[in-house]
Design an enzyme around this catalytic site. Structure first.
Site, PDB file in Angstrom:
ATOM      1  N   GLU A 521      -7.278   8.000 -10.979  1.00 49.14           N
ATOM      2  CA  GLU A 521      -8.080   8.705  -9.965  1.00 49.14           C
ATOM      3  C   GLU A 521      -7.645  10.154  -9.755  1.00 49.14           C
ATOM      4  OE1 GLU A 521      -7.105   5.597  -9.694  1.00 49.14           O
ATOM      5  OE2 GLU A 521      -8.994   4.506  -9.538  1.00 49.14           O
ATOM      6  N   HIS A 588     -11.903  -3.601  -1.032  1.00 51.32           N
ATOM      7  CA  HIS A 588     -13.259  -3.347  -1.524  1.00 51.32           C
ATOM      8  C   HIS A 588     -14.257  -3.188  -0.394  1.00 51.32           C
ATOM      9  CE1 HIS A 588     -11.304  -5.003  -5.106  1.00 51.32           C
ATOM     10  NE2 HIS A 588     -12.139  -4.232  -5.764  1.00 51.32           N
TER      11      HIS A 588
END
Ligand SMILES: Cc1ncc(C[n+]2csc(CCOP(=O)(O)OP(=O)(O)O)c2C)c(N)n1
Ligand SMILES: [Mg+2]
Length: 799
Positions: A521, A588
């Site tokens: 990322e 999530h």
């Protein structure tokens, strides 16, 4: 490869060049020595210098060409001086924090010394012809944070070389010949970002020449504690394999060996520029003559043997010996040059100090004249005159002195009705304006605010599609019309992203424009930053909002501060695309909006409630030049939406909330997936006699630029702020905006409320989610509760 000096002087070295190099190295050293002195004598607050690293940087500068980019750190003064993008006047101006772009063009006095940058933008914000300039991205202090953007700075050359649709962009590249030069200290190689970047560039085979300045220490901590071995050994696994596929060509060279340094840089840069093979140059045996910075003294942590070695292997001394050995100049000649240079640098220092002080003195004198005038008719004449005297006596005056004096004076004068007071107030207003320009301008370009709104058009033929198909059509039209747009992320290329927003687009636009990345990322962000710095328009994906945490540091330190820290000199208009809020489980379905909101001032944070709004925002962003995070709604990809007929033209304005439902009793302010849930709740509340006005803010940064929400409170007199973030998170932010900034508190008849997620992460499963996040029932109870408080007879308690 270990480079060794040849015994005789290579014919390529002329006496003129060698002496010019020596003089630059020597002057740079003098500047470092004087710089430290200036700090210790109180003229500057902090100093960090490039002493000990001069020769390697002179070698690097010899192969640095127009169009190339540097991404380095605070030791690189000699390099910046060598390429002519930093002067000694600027060196001292930055040390003194001279807040004027004319004197300090890298940051306008906003960053501490040794934070280098060239100006990529004209005054009107448009790009300069970067391919014809020497470029340095703007330095930041966090160790290793110069690394991620190298991925994009290097990868841009690959795109410019290999994509025919970019051939017309000669302003940014000449056939992708540009090299990204990175520099980093040895100890900073212990940072994760270093390895992530080295790996990513190795995979991408993008033209980067990475120099490691190895002086054996990171402040006081030696390499043995920083690294699991010698850096050259550790990096040897990245060496290209025998077939020449993948990885790097790696070099190691002593930082005091002029000739070997030059040969090494030539070899490395030629390979990298011509073949796009990345190279790493481990420059060893460097010294740090004055220690790390002005904050400490190296005698506290370096042994006497080490200090002695550093004296012997000082690169200036070694260079001098080499010059003597090659009979290029005599001791006496070198002494004479040194003397001239010493005098010159000292003179520049004095000039820069005067240039810094003169406008401050002038401001203070102007203020003092005003104050003396007012004092003349005040009963506090003695106290006021004493203040003036004190200010004029200061040897290192700063503007702060006059601002403090102004405030003290106004307190003294509060009971006197003197005509001169209004002059003082006017003076203060002007100073605040100038101060805002000096220190607070350019956080945003505001360009996205002026993108004209084009409403989505629908006709009878407009098809109804799944949400993911709407974004997919949106991206397709974007890629078709704008060759600068490059998208990448985990599973984004071949698969077309985990929710198919990019499905089929890699096949259509090729694996360079729509690509997969490793799970990295930080450098996905870096890839975006570097591409954006070189004129491209990256859409970089963070697979789930929860993983934005990995990217937050670099977004916060680099992207969000970029325009501001260069006072409008650079921009990186990246689009970070992510999806979030609702799926299942701790990692999530988080909604870490306040983390983003508070750490990313300088970026836009957009929270579209559906895919149509998301596409509208992408269209707006690409018509502007500001970096943004767009959070799509995770559970919206399978919901049906109408495809507008003008998908490539319509825009959603930033900073403009949308009223989804009009009502007169309670204003509910929310965004993202809760718009739908709140709307269901509003239907039920209507059945209970409560008329909800539902507002989707859509855009958290900027927030409601036209103060529309307060208009709603004027009607309803009650407000609930709703989201899935932690208590006091983005709801707290929205509340401050509406009640304090917009003055909404005046119109309230009930206490304002917030309804948010729990303070913990969302638990897994349907029930876990229900107990972790606000749901329709919570909304109904909360809104109804407000009505009950104001009129219990009409709205009796449920129980
Ligand atoms: C993320 C972060 N941690 C700590 C620091 C404080 N710090 C500044 S420089 C430095 C040492 C860096 O050493 P090295 O990379 O070897 O560079 P050198 O100064 O020796 O050239 C440290 C720990 C920082 N700036 N950023
Ligand atoms: Mg070091």
């Amino acid at each position: 490869m270990v480079a060794k000096s040849k015994s005789a002087v290579d014919k390529k070295f002329t006496r003129k060049e060698v002496l010019a190099d020596y003089r630059l190295a020597y002057r740079s050293r003098r500047a470092s020595l004087i710089g430290r002195r200036e700090v210790l004598s109180g003229k500057a607050k902090f100093g960090i210098f490039g002493d000990g690293k001069e020769l390697a940087q002179i070698a690097m500068a010899k192969v640095f060409q127009k169009g190339d980019f540097r991404s380095g750190y605070y030791r690189d003064q000699t390099f910046m001086l060598a390429i002519g993008e930093h002067t000694f006047d600027e060196f001292f101006a930055q040390l003194f924090a001279h807040a004027d772009l004319a004197a300090e063009p890298a940051t306008g006095g906003r960053a501490m010394n040794a934070h280098f940058a060239t100006r990529s933008l004209n005054e009107d914000g448009s790009w300069k012809p970067l391919a014809d300039l020497y470029n340095s991205s703007s330095d930041i202090s966090p160790t290793g944070s110069q690394m991620p953007r190298l991925v994009g700075l290097a990868f841009a050359s690959k795109l410019y070389r290999e994509l025919k649709e970019l051939k017309d962009f000669a302003q940014f590249s000449h056939n992708g010949n540009e090299v990204a030069f990175g520099t980093i200290g040895n100890a900073s190689c212990a940072e994760g970002m270093f390895w992530e970047t080295v790996n990513a560039v190795g995979v991408l085979q993008a033209p980067m020449v990475l120099s490691i300045w190895d002086d054996g220490y990171g402040i006081s901590v030696p390499n043995e504690i920083q690294l699991a071995g010698d850096l050259s050994d550790l990096l040897s696994g990245f060496q290209r394999n025998k077939n020449g596929i993948g990885g790097y060509e790696t070099f190691s060279v002593a930082g005091w060996d002029y000739q070997a340094l030059i040969e090494t840089y030539k070899k490395a840069a030629t390979l990298t520029r011509e073949e796009h093979v990345p190279t790493i140059i481990h420059v060893k045996e460097l010294t740090q003559p004055q220690g790390h910075s002005t904050s400490g003294s190296q005698e506290r942590y370096k042994s006497s043997e080490r200090l002695k070695w550093e004296e012997e292997f000082d690169c200036l001394l070694k260079f001098r010996e080499w010059i003597r050995g090659q009979e290029i100049a005599t001791e006496a000649e070198l002494d004479k040059l040194e003397e001239e240079d010493r005098t010159e640098i000292e003179a520049i220092r004095a000039r820069a100090w005067e240039a810094y002080k003169a406008p401050i003195r002038k401001d203070i004198e102007e203020f003092d004249d005003l104050l003396v005038e007012v004092a003349g008719s005040s009963q506090h004449i003695d106290a006021l005159n004493a203040m003036v005297k004190e200010m004029l006596a200061s040897t290192n005056p700063v503007r702060l002195d006059m601002m403090i004096a102004y405030r003290k004076a106004m307190v003294l004068l509060k009971d006197e009705n003197l005509p001169g007071k209004s002059m003082l107030v006017q003076w203060k207003k002007k100073q605040d304006e100038i101060g805002r320009d000096r220190y607070s301008s350019d956080l945003y370009s505001h360009s996205s605010e002026s993108v004209a709104e084009v409403k989505a058009k629908f006709s009878e033929n407009s098809p109804t599609l799944n949400g993911f198909e709407i974004v997919n059509r949106g991206f397709d039209s974007i890629f078709r019309r704008d060759p600068r747009v490059i998208a990448f992320g985990e599973d984004l290329g071949y698969l077309g992203d985990v929710n198919q927003g990019f499905a089929g687009l890699q096949e259509k636009y090729g694996p360079l424009r729509v690509s997969d990345t490793g799970i990295r990322e930080v450098t996905i962000m870096g890839q975006a930053i570097g591409l954006a710095l070189r004129g491209l328009r990256p859409i970089a994906e963070i697979q789930y909002l929860d993983y934005l945490l990995y990217a937050l540091q670099i977004l916060s330190d680099d992207v969000a501060t970029l325009r501001w820290r260069t006072k409008g000199g650079q921009k990186a208009p990246i689009i970070v695309r992510t999806r979030g809020h609702r799926l299942e489980g701790i990692w999530h379905s988080g909604s870490l909006m306040s983390g983003a909101l508070h750490l990313l001032r300088g970026m836009l944070i957009l929270v579209p409630r559906n895919m149509l709004q998301a596409v509208g925002f992408y269209n707006t962003l690409l018509a502007a030049d500001e970096p943004a995070v767009v959070v799509e709604v995770l559970n919206g990809y399978r919901l049906k939406e109408k495809l507008p007929d003008n998908i490539s033209e319509f825009t959603v304005p930033v900073g403009v909330p949308e009223t989804l439902r009009e009502g007169k009793d309670v204003t509910v302010v929310t965004y993202g997936p809760l718009c739908r849930i709140a709307s269901e709740a509003a239907d039920i509340l209507a059945g209970l006699g409560v008329d909800v006005e539902l507002i989707d803010v859509q855009s958290l940064l900027p927030f409601d630029l036209q103060s529309r929400i307060v208009e709603s409170i004027k009607k309803t007199n009650r407000i609930l702020f709703l989201d899935e973030d932690v208590p006091g998170g983005a709801t707290g932010f929205m509340m401050q905006e509406v009640l304090e900034k917009q003055g909404g508190y005046q119109w309230l008849d009930s206490a304002p409320r917030t309804l948010s997620g729990k303070a913990h992460r969302p638990a897994y499963g349907t029930d876990g989610n229900y107990w972790s996040k606000p749901n329709a029932e919570d909304i109904i109870y909360s809104v109804y509760g407000m009505m009950n408080e104001s009129n219990p007879r009409k709205f009796p308690k449920f129980y």
